[in-house]
Design a protein around this motif. Structure first.
Motif, PDB file in Angstrom:
ATOM      1  N   VAL A 217      26.835  23.808  30.626  1.00  0.00           N
ATOM      2  CA  VAL A 217      28.133  23.475  30.036  1.00  0.00           C
ATOM      3  C   VAL A 217      28.475  22.011  30.265  1.00  0.00           C
ATOM      4  O   VAL A 217      29.025  21.340  29.388  1.00  0.00           O
ATOM      5  N   HIS A 218      28.131  21.497  31.434  1.00  0.00           N
ATOM      6  CA  HIS A 218      28.357  20.065  31.669  1.00  0.00           C
ATOM      7  C   HIS A 218      27.585  19.236  30.659  1.00  0.00           C
ATOM      8  O   HIS A 218      28.124  18.262  30.107  1.00  0.00           O
ATOM      9  N   TRP A 219      26.332  19.585  30.402  1.00  0.00           N
ATOM     10  CA  TRP A 219      25.554  18.814  29.426  1.00  0.00           C
ATOM     11  C   TRP A 219      26.188  18.894  28.033  1.00  0.00           C
ATOM     12  O   TRP A 219      26.156  17.922  27.277  1.00  0.00           O
ATOM     13  N   PHE A 220      26.766  20.037  27.700  1.00  0.00           N
ATOM     14  CA  PHE A 220      27.413  20.164  26.399  1.00  0.00           C
ATOM     15  C   PHE A 220      28.595  19.200  26.291  1.00  0.00           C
ATOM     16  O   PHE A 220      28.735  18.474  25.299  1.00  0.00           O
ATOM     17  N   PHE A 221      29.447  19.207  27.303  1.00  0.00           N
ATOM     18  CA  PHE A 221      30.601  18.314  27.294  1.00  0.00           C
ATOM     19  C   PHE A 221      30.156  16.856  27.218  1.00  0.00           C
ATOM     20  O   PHE A 221      30.733  16.052  26.471  1.00  0.00           O
TER      21      PHE A 221
END
Length: 281
Positions: A217-221
């Motif tokens: 999710v961090h990579w998505f953001f």
């Protein structure tokens, strides 16, 4: 993860010349990042993953990543690797609770939960989890910035530290045959993903993966914000990119997996404080 003092090192005594500075920690980035939690039972690990999943979905809602029924985040079950937890079909990101999550098996059957599964969520996420054992979680959304970047067929250029996290770790998926509802298309996406942490789907959206839900999710953001920066920079002029050496150095820091995992903890604290009802079971 052990934090190093000016005089000690976890592997024994070192000289002053080789010992880390007192303000640095014994991690890949030098940052005082703790390690991921350990769990005594699969039930504890499952509860933790489900809570993180519900929080991630609320964050998608808060930051405007929802687009009708589109978008999904999945995390592999810690006990049964051929099953994964995912958001239910037809429930807004802004309303999802732990109680609403569903668990789906490799045949697309909902084995836990009272809602239906989004067919696109099944065909994409089941194939990613099957082909990539290290992909504990996958995040997919149709955000404005990723769709715009995909429309011009460009991946992220290494123009800043954050985008360097994807240097050599992203790929463009150019095939489009309509909404992803066939296993063949889901498998093709999973195959094209390869060892990358992000796949930008032309005419579609973005998928990121990680060794934990937190990391994915961090990579998505980060990818979405980098897409916004790149689009702004290209509209204003010609961005100057890092050299290979600069991009590699920046990527080793901002692309560190432990940093990716820890960065999500700040978002977790933020959303749980704002929307504690997401934890309802």
């Amino acid at each position: 993860m052990t934090t190093v003092s000016p005089l000690t090192h976890p592997h024994g005594t070192t000289s002053a010349a080789t010992a880390p500075a007192g303000y640095l920690a014994d991690t890949a980035t030098g940052l005082p990042i703790p390690g991921e939690p350990d769990f005594a039972t699969p039930e504890e690990a499952r509860r933790h993953r489900k809570q993180r999943l519900a929080a991630a979905l609320r964050l998608f809602g808060k930051y405007g990543f929802g687009e009708g029924i589109s978008g999904h985040i999945s995390v592999r079950d810690p006990e049964y690797p051929d099953q994964f937890w995912v958001n239910p079909f037809g429930v807004s990101f802004k309303h999802v609770r732990v109680a609403d999550l569903i668990c789906v098996d490799s045949r697309g059957r909902v084995v836990h939960g009272k809602h239906r599964v989004n067919p696109s969520a099944f065909v994409i996420h089941s194939q990613i989890h099957e082909l990539h054992p290290g992909a504990t979680a996958a995040a997919h959304g149709h955000t404005a910035h990723s769709r715009a970047l995909g429309a011009i067929g460009r991946l992220l250029d290494p123009i800043d530290q954050e985008s360097a996290a994807f240097y050599g770790r992203q790929t463009l998926y150019e095939a489009y045959e309509g909404p992803s509802v066939s296993l063949e298309q889901g498998r093709d996406i999973a195959e094209k993903l390869g060892d990358n942490r992000a796949i930008l789907l032309r005419h579609h959206g973005l998928i990121t993966v990680g060794g934990s839900l937190d990391e994915a999710v961090h990579w998505f953001f980060t990818y979405d914000s980098c897409a916004q920066v790149q689009l702004l920079a290209r509209a204003a002029g010609t961005p100057e990119t890092f050299t290979h050496e600069q991009a590699t150095a920046a990527g080793e820091g901002f692309g560190d997996e432990q940093l990716g995992w820890f960065s999500f903890q700040l978002l977790w604290d933020e959303i749980v404080a704002e929307q504690p009802d997401l934890l309802e079971e």
